[in-house]
Motif scaffolding. Structure first.
Motif, mmCIF file in Angstrom:
data_model
loop_
_atom_site.group_PDB
_atom_site.id
_atom_site.type_symbol
_atom_site.label_atom_id
_atom_site.label_comp_id
_atom_site.label_asym_id
_atom_site.label_seq_id
_atom_site.Cartn_x
_atom_site.Cartn_y
_atom_site.Cartn_z
ATOM 1 N N GLY A 230 0.851 -1.188 -0.151
ATOM 2 C CA GLY A 230 0.070 -0.030 -0.067
ATOM 3 C C GLY A 230 0.767 1.246 0.002
ATOM 4 O O GLY A 230 0.251 2.419 0.015
ATOM 5 N N ASP A 231 2.130 1.232 -0.106
ATOM 6 C CA ASP A 231 3.018 2.336 -0.295
ATOM 7 C C ASP A 231 2.842 3.006 -1.671
ATOM 8 O O ASP A 231 3.792 2.659 -2.481
ATOM 9 N N GLU A 232 1.920 3.943 -1.762
ATOM 10 C CA GLU A 232 1.762 4.665 -3.279
ATOM 11 C C GLU A 232 1.902 6.046 -2.901
ATOM 12 O O GLU A 232 1.421 6.481 -2.095
ATOM 13 N N HIS A 233 2.706 6.634 -3.924
ATOM 14 C CA HIS A 233 3.137 8.060 -3.988
ATOM 15 C C HIS A 233 3.087 8.531 -5.294
ATOM 16 O O HIS A 233 3.631 7.710 -6.390
ATOM 17 N N SER A 234 2.426 9.493 -5.663
ATOM 18 C CA SER A 234 2.741 10.163 -6.920
ATOM 19 C C SER A 234 3.921 10.835 -7.306
ATOM 20 O O SER A 234 4.519 11.159 -6.244
ATOM 21 N N ASP A 235 4.135 11.008 -8.382
ATOM 22 C CA ASP A 235 5.422 11.669 -8.967
ATOM 23 C C ASP A 235 5.045 13.143 -9.061
ATOM 24 O O ASP A 235 4.552 13.589 -9.969
ATOM 25 N N VAL A 236 5.271 14.085 -8.066
ATOM 26 C CA VAL A 236 5.047 15.506 -7.999
ATOM 27 C C VAL A 236 6.001 16.268 -9.051
ATOM 28 O O VAL A 236 5.799 17.359 -9.018
ATOM 29 N N LEU A 237 6.894 15.365 -9.555
ATOM 30 C CA LEU A 237 7.907 16.691 -10.171
ATOM 31 C C LEU A 237 8.003 15.960 -11.849
ATOM 32 O O LEU A 237 8.682 16.168 -12.745
ATOM 33 N N ALA A 238 6.789 15.118 -12.137
ATOM 34 C CA ALA A 238 6.565 14.710 -13.388
ATOM 35 C C ALA A 238 6.460 15.609 -14.454
ATOM 36 O O ALA A 238 6.712 15.413 -15.632
ATOM 37 N N ASP A 239 5.499 16.906 -14.005
ATOM 38 C CA ASP A 239 5.621 17.676 -15.109
ATOM 39 C C ASP A 239 6.890 18.607 -15.380
ATOM 40 O O ASP A 239 7.482 19.146 -14.245
ATOM 41 N N PRO A 240 7.549 18.616 -16.755
ATOM 42 C CA PRO A 240 8.704 19.127 -16.611
ATOM 43 C C PRO A 240 8.867 20.647 -16.130
ATOM 44 O O PRO A 240 10.229 21.181 -15.603
ATOM 45 N N GLN A 241 7.784 21.472 -16.584
ATOM 46 C CA GLN A 241 8.146 22.797 -16.049
ATOM 47 C C GLN A 241 8.011 22.846 -14.423
ATOM 48 O O GLN A 241 8.665 23.827 -13.996
ATOM 49 N N VAL A 242 7.216 22.212 -13.794
ATOM 50 C CA VAL A 242 7.240 22.104 -12.484
ATOM 51 C C VAL A 242 8.451 21.655 -11.925
ATOM 52 O O VAL A 242 9.200 22.062 -10.890
ATOM 53 N N ARG A 243 9.086 20.722 -12.546
ATOM 54 C CA ARG A 243 10.264 20.019 -12.127
ATOM 55 C C ARG A 243 11.428 20.986 -12.082
ATOM 56 O O ARG A 243 12.309 21.308 -11.223
ATOM 57 N N ALA A 244 11.477 21.633 -13.258
ATOM 58 C CA ALA A 244 12.474 22.867 -13.426
ATOM 59 C C ALA A 244 12.399 23.909 -12.572
ATOM 60 O O ALA A 244 13.335 24.287 -11.907
ATOM 61 N N TYR A 245 11.222 24.351 -12.325
ATOM 62 C CA TYR A 245 10.901 25.278 -11.256
ATOM 63 C C TYR A 245 11.472 24.845 -9.779
ATOM 64 O O TYR A 245 12.096 25.569 -8.986
ATOM 65 N N VAL A 246 10.912 23.790 -9.460
ATOM 66 C CA VAL A 246 11.513 23.150 -7.995
ATOM 67 C C VAL A 246 12.982 23.097 -7.846
ATOM 68 O O VAL A 246 13.595 23.471 -6.968
ATOM 69 N N LEU A 247 13.714 22.842 -9.008
ATOM 70 C CA LEU A 247 15.178 22.402 -8.981
ATOM 71 C C LEU A 247 15.604 23.889 -8.836
ATOM 72 O O LEU A 247 16.792 23.981 -8.207
ATOM 73 N N ASP A 248 15.029 24.949 -9.658
ATOM 74 C CA ASP A 248 15.592 26.434 -9.483
ATOM 75 C C ASP A 248 15.524 26.679 -7.858
ATOM 76 O O ASP A 248 16.409 27.364 -7.462
ATOM 77 N N VAL A 249 14.086 26.360 -7.232
ATOM 78 C CA VAL A 249 13.878 26.905 -6.009
ATOM 79 C C VAL A 249 15.069 26.323 -5.010
ATOM 80 O O VAL A 249 15.627 26.752 -4.230
ATOM 81 N N ILE A 250 15.251 24.975 -5.211
ATOM 82 C CA ILE A 250 16.104 24.211 -4.401
ATOM 83 C C ILE A 250 17.474 25.115 -4.562
ATOM 84 O O ILE A 250 18.225 24.910 -3.437
ATOM 85 N N ALA A 251 18.030 25.225 -5.574
ATOM 86 C CA ALA A 251 19.276 25.830 -5.821
ATOM 87 C C ALA A 251 19.487 26.959 -5.160
ATOM 88 O O ALA A 251 20.380 27.325 -4.527
ATOM 89 N N ASP A 252 18.348 27.979 -5.442
ATOM 90 C CA ASP A 252 18.657 29.078 -4.528
ATOM 91 C C ASP A 252 18.546 28.702 -3.041
ATOM 92 O O ASP A 252 19.399 29.504 -2.465
ATOM 93 N N LEU A 253 17.527 27.981 -2.632
ATOM 94 C CA LEU A 253 17.771 27.770 -1.028
ATOM 95 C C LEU A 253 18.979 27.427 -0.475
ATOM 96 O O LEU A 253 19.543 27.530 0.469
ATOM 97 N N ALA A 254 19.597 26.477 -1.528
ATOM 98 C CA ALA A 254 20.973 26.119 -1.170
ATOM 99 C C ALA A 254 21.816 27.152 -0.809
ATOM 100 O O ALA A 254 22.855 26.978 0.043
ATOM 101 N N GLU A 255 21.955 27.936 -1.577
ATOM 102 C CA GLU A 255 22.719 29.427 -1.548
ATOM 103 C C GLU A 255 22.584 30.051 -0.148
ATOM 104 O O GLU A 255 23.587 30.641 0.394
ATOM 105 N N ARG A 256 21.429 29.826 0.453
ATOM 106 C CA ARG A 256 21.274 30.303 1.727
ATOM 107 C C ARG A 256 21.554 29.454 2.711
ATOM 108 O O ARG A 256 21.176 29.642 4.242
ATOM 109 N N ARG A 257 21.856 28.131 2.620
ATOM 110 C CA ARG A 257 22.006 27.012 3.364
ATOM 111 C C ARG A 257 20.500 26.843 3.910
ATOM 112 O O ARG A 257 20.452 26.558 5.306
#
Length: 395
Positions: A230-257
């Protein structure tokens, strides 16, 4: 006297980025989604061309004390809804808690100033949906200058939170099933790879986070494709636009630790990853992923255990296990915090008779009728038309 103004371009928002970041840190917010990164990248890559940006800033004697990132979207029938960035389409799964950011202890005054400003702009919108976040527990109808506005609690989102500090013996203390899962994971990893054949890495350096983010995407997809017990999870990064957006945000947040990627590595291969967002006061357990052959090692539980231990050692006040309680999250804590979102319905006839019934959920629509003292749609029409005849706004 608080001053509210609107920024409508990304360039204008970029100019206050440093102030906004400083406000987020100064506010000691528990919410990692109220900083500038989530808004700036959304405006850059996800904002629909027909939408209008409404980034509302609140200043006290010139100093930034509040930000409400919003946008105006037009729906079918011409319904204009002013809403929090991140709360509409396209859906961004990891963007879990869009809300107002406010300096403390001025939260209630900032929330009131925002609502009063929005009321003066009522000809631009039919509905406003807003999450006050830590700026206020409730949107008070008295903040609206005219009686023809209606305020309804639109929805609530529950989050499982683990208060810190922990019991003296660690994060699993008092959580028997969780403690057993962590012990079993260690034993199985050691049996399979040897004492020195596996490790957990906590990556915070920007370059390391960017590299690990690609693994996160790949293993998150693998987790979504995996089915077991029963361990079912959707791929919330499947949309290429959403995926690129999330990765950009993560990169910026990493700059701020402000982000850590925990990685379970065995024999040079990454078995699992866990993304953790952070503020100065809280950690937020975000998306994760693992290889199908890592299931027997309880990789998500184990990486979260490491993340909780790290958070406790840093002296922060809580770990948030993300929205909507599940059995796995409730193993960590029985504390559930619900955050409300409110809808303000404009004074016009179209707003009350078309926009509200078309947009509101069944429960919110029932609350709306109760607020107006009507039981049926027919009574709603008669109530609005009687107000119109009395000279109150009709559009």
């Amino acid at each position: 006297m608080l001053d509210v103004s609107r920024l409508s371009t990304r360039e204008a928002v970029e100019k206050i980025r440093e102030e906004w970041t400083e406000l987020q840190d100064r506010s000691e917010t528990l919410n990692p989604f109220v900083g500038p990164e989530w808004t700036i990248h959304w405006m850059r890559s996800l904002m629909p061309e027909t939408d209008e940006a409404w980034i509302l800033t609140v200043r006290d004697a010139g100093r930034l004390v509040g930000v409400a990132p919003m946008h105006l979207h037009t729906y079918r029938l011409g319904i204009r809804r002013l809403q929090m960035i991140g709360s509409g389409a396209p859906w961004v799964g990891p963007f879990e808690a869009p809300a107002v950011l406010a300096a403390q202890p001025q939260g209630r005054q900032i929330a009131r100033a925002l609502i009063e400003y929005l009321a003066t702009q009522q000809r631009s919108w039919h509905l406003v949906t807003i999450a006050l976040g830590e700026s206020g527990d409730w949107l008070e109808p008295g903040w609206l200058a005219a009686p023809d506005f209606t305020v309804v609690a639109y929805k609530t989102t529950p989050f499982v939170v683990l208060p810190l500090p922990l019991a003296p013996r660690g994060p699993s203390e008092g959580r028997r099933n969780l403690k057993e899962a962590v012990r079993r994971a260690r034993n199985r990893l050691t049996k399979r790879f040897g004492v020195d054949g596996w490790q957990v890495e906590g990556l915070t350096e920007p370059a390391a986070v960017r590299s690990a983010s690609e693994e996160l995407v790949r293993l998150h997809r693998a987790r979504a494709e995996f089915r077991a017990r029963g361990d079912e999870h959707s791929d919330v990064l499947a949309d290429p636009q959403v995926r690129a957006y999330v990765l950009d945000v993560i990169a910026d947040l990493a700059e701020r630790r402000r982000v850590t990627v925990y990685r379970l590595v065995a024999e040079g291969e990454t078995l699992a990853v866990q993304l953790v967002l952070s503020t100065g006061t809280a950690a937020f357990i975000s998306i994760s992923g693992f290889r199908s052959d890592a299931w027997d090692y309880s990789p998500t539980n184990y990486l979260q255990w490491v993340a909780v231990t790290d958070a406790a050692e840093r002296g922060i006040s809580e770990v948030n296990f993300s929205s909507w309680p599940t059995q796995a999250k409730l193993r960590w804590s029985r504390t559930v915090r619900s955050t409300p979102e409110f809808v303000v319905i404009g004074p016009g006839r179209f707003a009350k008779l078309v926009a509200a019934p078309a947009f509101l959920t069944a429960s919110a629509l029932s609350a709306y009728r109760r607020e107006l003292g009507v039981g049926t749609i027919g009574q709603l029409f008669r109530r609005v038309d009687s107000n119109r005849s009395a000279g109150r706004p009709a559009s």
